[in-house]
Design an enzyme around this catalytic site. Structure first.
Site, PDB file in Angstrom:
ATOM      1  N   LYS A   1     -53.860 -55.723   9.237  1.00 45.67           N
ATOM      2  CA  LYS A   1     -55.097 -55.694   8.449  1.00 45.67           C
ATOM      3  C   LYS A   1     -55.514 -57.122   8.077  1.00 45.67           C
ATOM      4  O   LYS A   1     -56.653 -57.512   8.272  1.00 45.67           O
ATOM      5  CB  LYS A   1     -54.889 -54.829   7.203  1.00 45.67           C
ATOM      6  CG  LYS A   1     -56.091 -54.767   6.303  1.00 45.67           C
ATOM      7  CD  LYS A   1     -55.881 -53.835   5.130  1.00 45.67           C
ATOM      8  CE  LYS A   1     -57.021 -54.013   4.130  1.00 45.67           C
ATOM      9  NZ  LYS A   1     -56.878 -53.165   2.957  1.00 45.67           N
TER      10      LYS A   1
ATOM     11  N   GLU B   1     -44.173 -61.620   9.723  1.00 47.74           N
ATOM     12  CA  GLU B   1     -43.359 -60.903  10.711  1.00 47.74           C
ATOM     13  C   GLU B   1     -44.183 -60.587  11.952  1.00 47.74           C
ATOM     14  O   GLU B   1     -43.738 -60.782  13.095  1.00 47.74           O
ATOM     15  CB  GLU B   1     -42.818 -59.591  10.115  1.00 47.74           C
ATOM     16  CG  GLU B   1     -41.842 -59.765   8.968  1.00 47.74           C
ATOM     17  CD  GLU B   1     -42.515 -59.837   7.602  1.00 47.74           C
ATOM     18  OE1 GLU B   1     -43.710 -60.239   7.522  1.00 47.74           O
ATOM     19  OE2 GLU B   1     -41.857 -59.514   6.603  1.00 47.74           O
TER      20      GLU B   1
ATOM     21  N   GLY C   1     -53.707 -50.406   3.769  1.00 49.38           N
ATOM     22  CA  GLY C   1     -52.796 -50.483   4.911  1.00 49.38           C
ATOM     23  C   GLY C   1     -52.050 -49.179   5.158  1.00 49.38           C
ATOM     24  O   GLY C   1     -51.965 -48.691   6.288  1.00 49.38           O
ATOM     25  N   ARG C   2     -51.529 -48.578   4.090  1.00 51.44           N
ATOM     26  CA  ARG C   2     -50.728 -47.359   4.267  1.00 51.44           C
ATOM     27  C   ARG C   2     -51.597 -46.124   4.487  1.00 51.44           C
ATOM     28  O   ARG C   2     -51.080 -45.030   4.688  1.00 51.44           O
ATOM     29  CB  ARG C   2     -49.783 -47.178   3.075  1.00 51.44           C
ATOM     30  CG  ARG C   2     -50.436 -47.273   1.716  1.00 51.44           C
ATOM     31  CD  ARG C   2     -49.404 -47.435   0.607  1.00 51.44           C
ATOM     32  NE  ARG C   2     -50.000 -47.640  -0.708  1.00 51.44           N
ATOM     33  CZ  ARG C   2     -50.384 -48.823  -1.192  1.00 51.44           C
ATOM     34  NH1 ARG C   2     -50.267 -49.916  -0.456  1.00 51.44           N
ATOM     35  NH2 ARG C   2     -50.891 -48.925  -2.419  1.00 51.44           N
TER      36      ARG C   2
ATOM     37  N   GLU D   1     -45.128 -47.385  -2.278  1.00 50.11           N
ATOM     38  CA  GLU D   1     -45.998 -48.561  -2.403  1.00 50.11           C
ATOM     39  C   GLU D   1     -47.224 -48.213  -3.257  1.00 50.11           C
ATOM     40  O   GLU D   1     -47.831 -49.082  -3.875  1.00 50.11           O
ATOM     41  CB  GLU D   1     -46.429 -49.078  -1.015  1.00 50.11           C
ATOM     42  CG  GLU D   1     -46.676 -50.581  -0.988  1.00 50.11           C
ATOM     43  CD  GLU D   1     -46.981 -51.139   0.391  1.00 50.11           C
ATOM     44  OE1 GLU D   1     -47.958 -50.697   1.021  1.00 50.11           O
ATOM     45  OE2 GLU D   1     -46.254 -52.045   0.835  1.00 50.11           O
TER      46      GLU D   1
ATOM     47  N   HIS E   1     -25.545 -32.631   7.798  1.00 54.75           N
ATOM     48  CA  HIS E   1     -24.198 -33.079   8.170  1.00 54.75           C
ATOM     49  C   HIS E   1     -23.915 -34.474   7.623  1.00 54.75           C
ATOM     50  O   HIS E   1     -23.021 -35.164   8.119  1.00 54.75           O
ATOM     51  CB  HIS E   1     -24.047 -33.036   9.696  1.00 54.75           C
ATOM     52  CG  HIS E   1     -24.179 -31.637  10.219  1.00 54.75           C
ATOM     53  ND1 HIS E   1     -23.112 -30.763  10.263  1.00 54.75           N
ATOM     54  CD2 HIS E   1     -25.260 -30.945  10.643  1.00 54.75           C
ATOM     55  CE1 HIS E   1     -23.531 -29.597  10.745  1.00 54.75           C
ATOM     56  NE2 HIS E   1     -24.837 -29.673  10.972  1.00 54.75           N
TER      57      HIS E   1
ATOM     58  N   LYS F   1     -42.549 -62.378  -0.623  1.00 55.73           N
ATOM     59  CA  LYS F   1     -43.229 -63.083   0.480  1.00 55.73           C
ATOM     60  C   LYS F   1     -43.362 -64.567   0.148  1.00 55.73           C
ATOM     61  O   LYS F   1     -43.122 -65.434   0.974  1.00 55.73           O
ATOM     62  CB  LYS F   1     -44.655 -62.533   0.689  1.00 55.73           C
ATOM     63  CG  LYS F   1     -44.752 -61.197   1.342  1.00 55.73           C
ATOM     64  CD  LYS F   1     -46.230 -60.881   1.592  1.00 55.73           C
ATOM     65  CE  LYS F   1     -46.445 -59.420   1.917  1.00 55.73           C
ATOM     66  NZ  LYS F   1     -47.854 -59.037   1.975  1.00 55.73           N
TER      67      LYS F   1
HETATM   68  O1  F6P Z   1     -46.312 -56.335   2.470  1.00 52.18           O
HETATM   69  C1  F6P Z   1     -46.887 -55.096   2.299  1.00 52.18           C
HETATM   70  C2  F6P Z   1     -48.078 -54.907   3.178  1.00 52.18           C
HETATM   71  O2  F6P Z   1     -49.146 -55.631   2.695  1.00 52.18           O
HETATM   72  C3  F6P Z   1     -48.436 -53.438   3.318  1.00 52.18           C
HETATM   73  O3  F6P Z   1     -49.189 -52.981   2.268  1.00 52.18           O
HETATM   74  C4  F6P Z   1     -49.106 -53.434   4.637  1.00 52.18           C
HETATM   75  O4  F6P Z   1     -49.206 -52.142   5.176  1.00 52.18           O
HETATM   76  C5  F6P Z   1     -48.198 -54.342   5.424  1.00 52.18           C
HETATM   77  O5  F6P Z   1     -47.824 -55.337   4.501  1.00 52.18           O
HETATM   78  C6  F6P Z   1     -48.780 -54.973   6.647  1.00 52.18           C
HETATM   79  O6  F6P Z   1     -49.917 -55.728   6.352  1.00 52.18           O
HETATM   80  P1  F6P Z   1     -50.918 -56.186   7.481  1.00 52.18           P
HETATM   81  O7  F6P Z   1     -51.463 -54.967   8.131  1.00 52.18           O
HETATM   82  O8  F6P Z   1     -51.962 -56.985   6.785  1.00 52.18           O
HETATM   83  O9  F6P Z   1     -50.133 -57.010   8.465  1.00 52.18           O
END
Ligand code: F6P
Length: 541
Positions: free
Chosen positions: A204, A210, A264-265, A350, A381, A509
């Site tokens: 987003k 990452e 995002g979620r 979240e 299990h 972060k």
């Molecule tokens: O660090 C949390 C977060 O901001 C989430 O809310 C989001 O879904 C995820 O990181 C990934 O963010 P992006 O889509 O901006 O890479």
């Protein structure tokens, strides 16, 4: 507003302590119709909530609480595009992404539906080209593998849906890389051919470390095989941030956008769902959206007493705030739903893992519980021991889709039996008398029986919901996911939270950025003694 100041809350607290509902076993014995009484059905989903420690009075008080907390007007505000994400001044309109009619949805006076439809049409056209083989890689071959690079909401939703709908997949093979640990990418790429691999960089913000780290390494892997010019044929981006996409080196002609009013979620319904469209095709994605839209409609219009998301949410509030449960298990009994617990973990924790209300006041009551789980059969299990005999009472959502393409009938009966057996065992338990009678019938010595009774007794009276889907189809999955989204919304509304920000992820972060600088040789910033010692150790290796 503070929900504990409402008279409904006071009455619920009084009800929980002075008139605690009888044990579930007794409640079923007293009312043979209990199972029919405490169940609701909508959008192809049956919710049986009879195995909760509730009576009609409990439910009425919970509905009063929803009214006292203005649930109806919050719901209207969300669907109508008010900026309910107050700390980020944003509307919350994932529901607009799946709306079926043409009634305008306004944000700042502009209808967002035309833009949604324009992006979706581009997404579908691109997916069709890839699926048909018309979109070629750098050597002229068709794309056979797609790697979605993203994390959090840019990974969990599409991954979970692609897994859930595998029996419907007829497009390229899908992989998902999220972890910054290079092994995730390296192991994924090991079996792939760069000439036939397409990367979706899904982010987003397009600032997530990452994702960008993985995307850079994936780009290098591709360029080593096909050269710089290959990037345009093998990299597309899904983002709200065109400038950053461009900075990264992806042509914005190959970008599929969405908007800041999609959390995002909550984003799998947007172009973040590109991997889903590639896997099951536009018609399947339309079905997913239609299922979610049906649940939206149900949530908006059904009376509270018939409203699945409302009931599920209020039962959660009852368990968390009045019976003291701090966690909630999600146990899907279909293997293809194996990432659903992880998806719901982000969705719920979240959103509602907050200790301050939207009005800035600290809460003095419990909010979002810990969400965890695994496919039910496997959990049985492993951790179900604790659910049955541990000291904590942990409510469980049992989820089972009764039909799925490719099922083997003999497995299916076992799957159903296991799911039903677990909720029955949690509810009824096993008394000392029952254990004794069972062991006596097997001819076990009296002394041995008495020694084992405490270990073999089950307390029972442990709450659960059972959600039965007629089938696991794109449509019913859409409805199920929207059901949980709205459950989280209802709980957040009652707890007075802003369920749509996530400031709690920021500090880590920020610190990681500084620590990475230190690992690269910088002398600043300095950290606490523990972190400094760990840093020194990692540098010595
Ligand atoms: O660090 C949390 C977060 O901001 C989430 O809310 C989001 O879904 C995820 O990181 C990934 O963010 P992006 O889509 O901006 O890479």
């Amino acid at each position: 507003m503070n929900p504990t100041r409402t008279s409904a809350w006071t009455r619920l607290a009084e009800h929980a302590t002075s008139h605690p509902p009888a044990a579930l076993r007794e409640l079923f014995a007293q009312d043979p119709q209990r199972a029919c009484h405490f169940r609701q059905e909508a959008c192809g989903i049956l919710l049986d909530y009879s195995k909760n420690r509730i009576s009609d009075t409990t439910l009425h008080l919970l509905f009063d609480l929803a009214d006292a907390c203005d649930l109806r007007s919050h719901t209207r505000a969300m669907f109508e595009g008010d900026a309910i994400n107050s700390t980020e001044h944003r509307a919350v309109l994932h529901t607009a992404l799946r709306t079926q009619g043409d009634v305008p949805v306004l944000v700042d006076g502009h209808d967002v539906l035309p833009a949604i439809r324009e992006v979706r049409a581009r997404t579908y056209a691109f997916a069709e080209r890839v699926r048909s083989g018309d979109w070629k890689g750098f050597s002229g071959e068709r794309i056979t593998d797609v790697v979605n690079i993203g994390i959090g909401g840019s990974d969990l939703g599409p991954l979970m849906v692609c897994e859930a709908l595998k029996p419907y997949a007829d497009g390229p093979r899908m992989d998902f890389v999220s972890n910054v640990d290079s092994l995730h990418l390296v192991q994924t790429l090991k079996d792939l051919d760069p000439a036939r691999t397409l990367f979706i960089v899904a982010s987003k913000t397009f600032t997530t470390v990452e994702t960008l780290t993985n995307a850079r390494s994936a780009r290098a892997w591709l360029v080593a095989a096909g050269g710089e010019t290959a990037v345009a044929r093998h990299f597309v981006a899904v983002s709200t941030n065109a400038a950053k996409v461009n900075d990264f080196g992806i042509d914005t002609a190959n970008m599929f956008g969405f908007w800041d009013w999609v959390g995002g979620r909550y984003s799998l319904w947007s172009s973040i769902g590109l991997s889903i469209v590639l896997a099951i095709g536009p018609a399947g994605f339309d079905e997913l959206l239609a299922g979610a839209a049906a649940m939206d409609q149900h949530f908006r219009t059904a009376p509270l007493a018939e409203n699945l998301p409302v009931i599920l949410a209020l039962l959660g509030i009852w368990n968390v705030n009045f019976l003291g449960s701090a966690s909630q298990v999600i146990a899907p009994y279909n293997q293809t739903l194996h990432r659903l617990p992880a998806f719901l973990q982000q969705l719920d924790m979240e959103s509602n893992g907050k200790r301050v209300r939207a009005d800035g006041e600290a809460v003095d009551y419990a909010t979002g519980p810990v969400i965890w789980g695994e496919p039910g059969t496997n959990g049985q299990h492993a951790f179900f021991q604790l659910l049955h005999q541990g000291t904590a009472v942990i409510p469980v959502d049992f989820i089972l889709a009764l039909r799925q393409p490719g099922q083997i009938e003999a497995h299916r009966t076992s799957q159903i039996a296991n799911c039903l057996a677990q909720s029955a065992a949690l509810m009824q338990g096993k008394t000392a008398e029952e254990v004794r009678a069972e062991m006596q019938a097997k001819g076990i010595a009296a002394e041995e029986i008495e020694a084992l009774i405490p270990h073999r007794t089950f307390p029972g009276n442990r709450p659960s919901n059972t959600l039965l889907l007629d089938e696991l189809s794109p449509r019913s999955l859409g409805a199920l996911l929207a059901l949980y989204e709205h459950k989280v919304f209802v709980q957040g509304s009652i707890w007075g939270l802003n369920s749509f920000d996530q400031w709690g992820v920021e500090l880590g972060k920020q610190l990681a950025t500084g620590i990475e600088q230190r690992l690269a040789g910088a002398s600043e910033p300095a950290y606490d003694a523990s972190t400094e010692a760990l840093l020194a150790y990692t540098r010595s290796k």
